[in-house]
Design an enzyme around this catalytic site. Structure first.
Site, mmCIF file in Angstrom:
data_model
loop_
_atom_site.group_PDB
_atom_site.id
_atom_site.type_symbol
_atom_site.label_atom_id
_atom_site.label_comp_id
_atom_site.label_asym_id
_atom_site.label_seq_id
_atom_site.Cartn_x
_atom_site.Cartn_y
_atom_site.Cartn_z
ATOM 1 N N CYS A 111 25.091 -15.462 9.644
ATOM 2 C CA CYS A 111 24.489 -14.400 9.402
ATOM 3 C C CYS A 111 25.145 -13.286 10.437
ATOM 4 O O CYS A 111 26.196 -13.066 10.136
ATOM 5 C CB CYS A 111 23.154 -14.504 10.017
ATOM 6 S SG CYS A 111 22.037 -12.880 9.506
ATOM 7 N N HIS A 215 21.004 -18.429 6.612
ATOM 8 C CA HIS A 215 20.804 -19.306 7.880
ATOM 9 C C HIS A 215 20.673 -20.610 7.587
ATOM 10 O O HIS A 215 19.402 -21.199 7.523
ATOM 11 C CB HIS A 215 19.512 -18.826 8.428
ATOM 12 C CG HIS A 215 19.737 -17.441 9.269
ATOM 13 N ND1 HIS A 215 20.075 -17.410 10.601
ATOM 14 C CD2 HIS A 215 19.683 -16.073 8.823
ATOM 15 C CE1 HIS A 215 20.163 -16.175 11.007
ATOM 16 N NE2 HIS A 215 19.816 -15.483 10.286
ATOM 17 N N GLU A 217 20.882 -23.351 9.367
ATOM 18 C CA GLU A 217 20.189 -24.060 10.375
ATOM 19 C C GLU A 217 18.776 -24.281 10.013
ATOM 20 O O GLU A 217 18.006 -25.321 10.851
ATOM 21 C CB GLU A 217 20.403 -23.302 11.742
ATOM 22 C CG GLU A 217 19.563 -22.116 12.012
ATOM 23 C CD GLU A 217 20.029 -20.951 11.405
ATOM 24 O OE1 GLU A 217 21.084 -20.899 10.421
ATOM 25 O OE2 GLU A 217 19.595 -19.696 11.850
#
Ligand code: MN
Length: 241
Positions: A111, A215, A217
């Site tokens: 990001c 994102h 994660e």
């Protein structure tokens, strides 16, 4: 074999008592741990002589998400939605990114981290996509939609990212209001949103220099995403320091 040490850049903010704090959402830490890495949080207020000591001990660097990069670093257009600018964090991350790119230290940008890599190497950003990219999709979904897949990305066929994740199309989350405009010299696009926005880039010829606008994660339930983190950790394992 020891776990590769992955430095993760962090935010400054305030805890619930209003006290100045260094913080990082745990999802980054978990994603690195689950892929076999040893996460180390990097505070932004390190002097040059200090971060260079830490840098030498890292096998890889994860440039995490966060606020916007100061316009002066890429001659960006002022916009009222530009927010959470942190000059100290900008300075540290720009220096780390240039060093890691130049020296072959594996890095992954997420990001803001993707935008940071582009700016560090000479690229520019849309400072508010919705007003500056004709036909822009809504990319700024609220924070409670971190695990919601909101738009597809088309991966460059046979590109490095497609090779790593094993597909040329992914559905991703989207929590950004800025995006890559002009790519830095030497940076290659690896994925695009349907509105044409570049959502992943590679620093070619580097052991592992990748960055994504979404994102991952928060998406480690996807096998494709786990492969991305695993590839990063594998490259870090090979890193000579
Ligand atoms: Mn997006």
């Amino acid at each position: 074999m020891p776990s590769p040490v992955i430095g993760i850049t962090t935010n400054y903010g305030k805890n619930p008592d209003g006290l100045p704090s260094v913080y990082l959402l745990r999802a980054y830490v978990r994603a690195i741990q689950e892929a076999g890495g040893l996460p180390i949080l990097l505070p932004s207020d390190l002097a040059d002589s200090e971060w260079e000591i830490v840098y030498a001990r890292l096998d890889g660097i994860l440039f995490s998400g966060g606020g916007d990069i100061a316009l002066e670093h890429f001659d960006g257009s002022p916009h009222p939605r530009v927010c959470e600018v942190d000059p100290m964090r900008d300075a540290l991350e720009l220096a780390l990114a240039r060093r890691a790119a130049g020296e072959g230290k594996p890095f992954l940008g997420i990001c803001r981290g993707c935008q940071l890599i582009n700016v560090a190497l000479g690229g520019t950003l849309f400072t508010h996509l919705y007003d500056q990219l004709p036909g822009a999709l809504d990319h700024a979904y609220p924070g409670n939609m971190r695990q919601v897949l909101v738009h597809p990305v088309q991966l460059k066929p046979d590109g490095r990212l497609a090779h790593i994740v094993g597909t040329d199309r992914l559905m991703v989350n989207s929590l950004h209001h800025q995006g890559l405009k002009d790519l830095a010299p030497g940076i290659l696009p690896l994925a695009w949103a349907p509105d044409g926005l570049v959502e992943a880039v590679e620093y070619p010829g580097h052991p592992f220099g990748l960055a994504v606008q979404w994102h991952p994660e928060w998406l480690t339930d996807q096998q494709e995403t786990r492969r991305l983190f695993k590839a990063f950790i594998d490259a870090a394992l090979e890193s000579p320091r």
